[in-house]
Scaffold this motif. Structure first.
Motif, short mmCIF file in Angstrom:
data_model
loop_
_atom_site.label_atom_id
_atom_site.label_comp_id
_atom_site.label_asym_id
_atom_site.label_seq_id
_atom_site.Cartn_x
_atom_site.Cartn_y
_atom_site.Cartn_z
N SER A 83 0.81 -1.22 0.00
CA SER A 83 0.00 0.00 0.00
C SER A 83 0.84 1.27 0.00
O SER A 83 0.32 2.36 -0.21
CB SER A 83 -0.91 0.02 1.23
OG SER A 83 -1.76 -1.10 1.26
N PHE A 84 2.15 1.11 0.28
CA PHE A 84 3.03 2.27 0.38
C PHE A 84 4.18 2.18 -0.61
O PHE A 84 4.63 1.09 -0.98
CB PHE A 84 3.61 2.38 1.80
CG PHE A 84 2.58 2.42 2.89
CD1 PHE A 84 1.81 3.56 3.09
CD2 PHE A 84 2.38 1.32 3.70
CE1 PHE A 84 0.86 3.60 4.09
CE2 PHE A 84 1.44 1.34 4.70
CZ PHE A 84 0.67 2.49 4.91
N TYR A 85 4.68 3.33 -1.02
CA TYR A 85 5.97 3.38 -1.70
C TYR A 85 7.07 3.08 -0.69
O TYR A 85 6.92 3.29 0.51
CB TYR A 85 6.24 4.78 -2.27
CG TYR A 85 5.41 5.17 -3.48
CD1 TYR A 85 5.56 4.49 -4.68
CD2 TYR A 85 4.52 6.24 -3.41
CE1 TYR A 85 4.82 4.88 -5.80
CE2 TYR A 85 3.78 6.62 -4.51
CZ TYR A 85 3.94 5.93 -5.71
OH TYR A 85 3.21 6.31 -6.81
N ASN A 86 8.18 2.58 -1.19
CA ASN A 86 9.39 2.53 -0.37
C ASN A 86 10.56 2.92 -1.27
O ASN A 86 10.47 2.84 -2.51
CB ASN A 86 9.59 1.16 0.28
CG ASN A 86 9.75 0.03 -0.71
OD1 ASN A 86 10.78 -0.10 -1.36
ND2 ASN A 86 8.71 -0.81 -0.84
N LYS A 87 11.65 3.37 -0.67
CA LYS A 87 12.76 3.92 -1.44
C LYS A 87 13.36 2.91 -2.44
O LYS A 87 13.51 3.23 -3.62
CB LYS A 87 13.85 4.44 -0.51
CG LYS A 87 13.51 5.76 0.17
CD LYS A 87 14.66 6.23 1.04
CE LYS A 87 14.33 7.55 1.71
NZ LYS A 87 15.46 8.02 2.57
N MET A 89 12.05 0.38 -3.86
CA MET A 89 11.08 0.11 -4.92
C MET A 89 11.18 1.16 -6.02
O MET A 89 11.26 0.84 -7.22
CB MET A 89 9.65 0.12 -4.35
CG MET A 89 8.55 0.02 -5.42
SD MET A 89 6.97 0.72 -4.85
CE MET A 89 6.47 -0.51 -3.66
N ILE A 90 11.21 2.42 -5.62
CA ILE A 90 11.28 3.51 -6.58
C ILE A 90 12.63 3.51 -7.30
O ILE A 90 12.71 3.67 -8.52
CB ILE A 90 11.04 4.86 -5.87
CG1 ILE A 90 9.61 4.91 -5.31
CG2 ILE A 90 11.29 6.03 -6.81
CD1 ILE A 90 9.36 6.05 -4.35
N GLN A 91 13.70 3.28 -6.55
CA GLN A 91 15.04 3.28 -7.15
C GLN A 91 15.21 2.14 -8.14
O GLN A 91 15.79 2.31 -9.22
CB GLN A 91 16.09 3.17 -6.04
CG GLN A 91 16.18 4.39 -5.15
CD GLN A 91 17.00 4.14 -3.89
OE1 GLN A 91 17.05 3.02 -3.37
NE2 GLN A 91 17.65 5.18 -3.38
N ALA A 93 12.76 0.50 -9.78
CA ALA A 93 11.91 0.75 -10.94
C ALA A 93 12.59 1.73 -11.89
O ALA A 93 12.57 1.55 -13.12
CB ALA A 93 10.55 1.29 -10.50
N LYS A 94 13.21 2.75 -11.34
CA LYS A 94 13.92 3.74 -12.16
C LYS A 94 15.09 3.09 -12.90
O LYS A 94 15.32 3.35 -14.09
CB LYS A 94 14.43 4.88 -11.28
CG LYS A 94 15.07 6.04 -12.02
CD LYS A 94 15.37 7.19 -11.05
CE LYS A 94 15.88 8.42 -11.79
NZ LYS A 94 17.25 8.24 -12.28
N ARG A 104 7.06 1.71 -17.16
CA ARG A 104 6.38 1.34 -15.91
C ARG A 104 6.75 -0.08 -15.50
O ARG A 104 6.98 -0.94 -16.35
CB ARG A 104 4.87 1.44 -16.09
CG ARG A 104 4.35 2.83 -16.41
CD ARG A 104 4.21 3.67 -15.15
NE ARG A 104 3.70 5.00 -15.44
CZ ARG A 104 3.19 5.82 -14.51
NH1 ARG A 104 3.11 5.42 -13.26
NH2 ARG A 104 2.76 7.02 -14.85
N GLY A 288 6.87 -5.24 -4.63
CA GLY A 288 7.70 -4.11 -4.25
C GLY A 288 8.24 -4.20 -2.84
O GLY A 288 8.64 -3.18 -2.26
#
Length: 401
Positions: A83-87, A89-91, A93-94, A104, A288
């Motif tokens: 339910s939340f982003y985490n660092k 996960m974002i890094q 994906a990028k 995406r 994630g």
């Protein structure tokens, strides 16, 4: 039996036979540790691993980068819920989007889960833009996973009668037969799903002219092209992703196996225009998860930094060259593959016997078909280890054939 009282390999094996649900025949050994290209069992016997955990341990066994990633991330955050982003996960994906043609990412834990997501996304696309189209064309001899939907997508003949009724809406056509594929397309078709190289099917590659024709058909008829790169992705074939060999870009790509280097991890990647899921359409408890994200990021960064895709190409060519020198002596057939996904056919259906005899000699290989031997070692393999592998295979071939 009290776990504290289990001391011998025999006792462990007896306990395993009593408590593990049977799904496959396993040899009477217990693997205890691994390092680089090698595994050791509880009796201290060493095995040269040319299957790499089923094309999973791309960095070899127990690489330091995974150990460090697990140690560091486990001190900070193991799980927070999807339910939340985490660092990380974002890094991560990028990193994946910047390294590919996609925009995406959805993360999962297994290749089947990623492929199931790709099937859902294709059907969502069909419902929105193809008047409810839901059929997906796949190929005979393909392998896409073991959920009911991915088994239905899979083109294995012996699976046709398993777990009926399966999920409807899949058509299977021969690989590299553009006429058969064109004939299978109808108004209900929403996607074509292909492995660039059929791994479990015996290492059979899409032809460049074929895949370019498929890409053109998809564009002309607004059909999605899905590449299942669960086995071919993350440097395995000599490029980071196998689609790069063919000069085309799929609409959806799935990754697993090598992306986690041994940690359960998968990914579904797509382009921005197919970012069409609504809230609740897709998800997963471990999607994630920070620990998996940290490991995956460490693995992919290491593959890129050490240019292991190039090593896969160089060492793969070396294996092919050496196998071709053995071709006449052992009457080997159709030596094939790309990078470190290689196979050859035997003159007789003794693949399983040869794989077993190699195992007894301390070499792990695989026979995906009765007359086929497959090699998919970690991407860190060296020429010295290849020579050792070929020496054992030659010895066994002389004895068995």
């Amino acid at each position: 039996m009290d776990n504290d009282l289990i001391t011998s390999t025999k006792e462990f094996l007896n306990e395993g036979e009593q408590s593990i649900l049977f799904t496959t025949a396993r040899p009477d050994v217990i693997m205890e540790r691994g390092d680089g290209m090698f595994l050791w069992d509880t009796n201290g016997k060493q095995y040269l691993d040319f299957i790499g955990g089923w094309a999973v341990t791309c960095l070899g066994h127990c690489p330091l980068v995974i150990t460090k990633a697990l140690e560091q991330q486990s001190r900070e955050l193991v799980n927070a819920s999807p339910s939340f982003y985490n660092k990380p996960m974002i890094q991560f994906a990028k990193l994946l989007t910047e390294s590919s043609c996609f925009d995406r990412v959805f993360f999962g834990s297994s290749g089947a889960e990623a492929n199931e997501g790709a099937i859902k996304l294709a059907r969502k696309y069909g419902s929105l833009y193809r008047n409810g189209a839901y059929e997906i064309i796949t190929t005979i001899n393909s392998f896409h996973g073991r959920t009911l939907a991915t088994m239905s997508a899979t083109g294995k003949k012996k699976w046709e009668s398993l777990f009926e009724p399966k999920v409807s809406g899949f058509k299977h056509v021969p690989l590299n037969d553009i006429a058969a594929l064109s004939k299978a397309i109808n108004p209900n078709t929403c996607a074509i799903m292909l492995e660039p190289i059929q791994g479990e099917g015996g290492v059979f590659e899409v032809e460049e002219n074929y895949i370019k024709a498929v890409r053109k058909i998809c564009e002309e008829q607004s059909i999605l092209l899905i590449f299942d790169e669960v086995q071919t992705g993350i440097g395995r074939t000599g490029t980071l992703f196998a689609y790069e060999h063919y000069g085309i870009k799929p609409d959806i790509m799935t990754l697993a196996k090598g992306i986690g280097g041994g940690f359960p991890l998968s990914a579904l990647l797509t382009k921005e225009k197919f970012n069409i899921f609504e809230a609740g359409d897709q998800g997963g408890t471990y999607s994630g998860q920070p620990l998996a994200m940290a490991v995956g990021m460490a693995v992919v960064k290491e593959v890129i930094a050490k240019d292991l895709a190039t090593n896969a190409q160089v060492q793969g060519n070396y294996i092919l060259k050496k196998l071709n020198k053995l071709k006449t002596e052992f009457n080997l057939k159709d030596i094939r593959g790309k990078g470190l996904l290689i196979a050859f056919d035997l003159p007789t259906a003794k693949g399983s016997e040869i794989a077993f005899e190699c195992f007894k000699e301390g070499l792990i290989i695989n026979s995906p078909q009765p007359s086929t031997i497959r090699l998919m070692p970690p991407l860190i393999v060296s020429a010295t280890e290849i020579d050792d592998m070929l020496q054992i295979i030659s010895t066994v071939l002389k004895r068995v054939l």
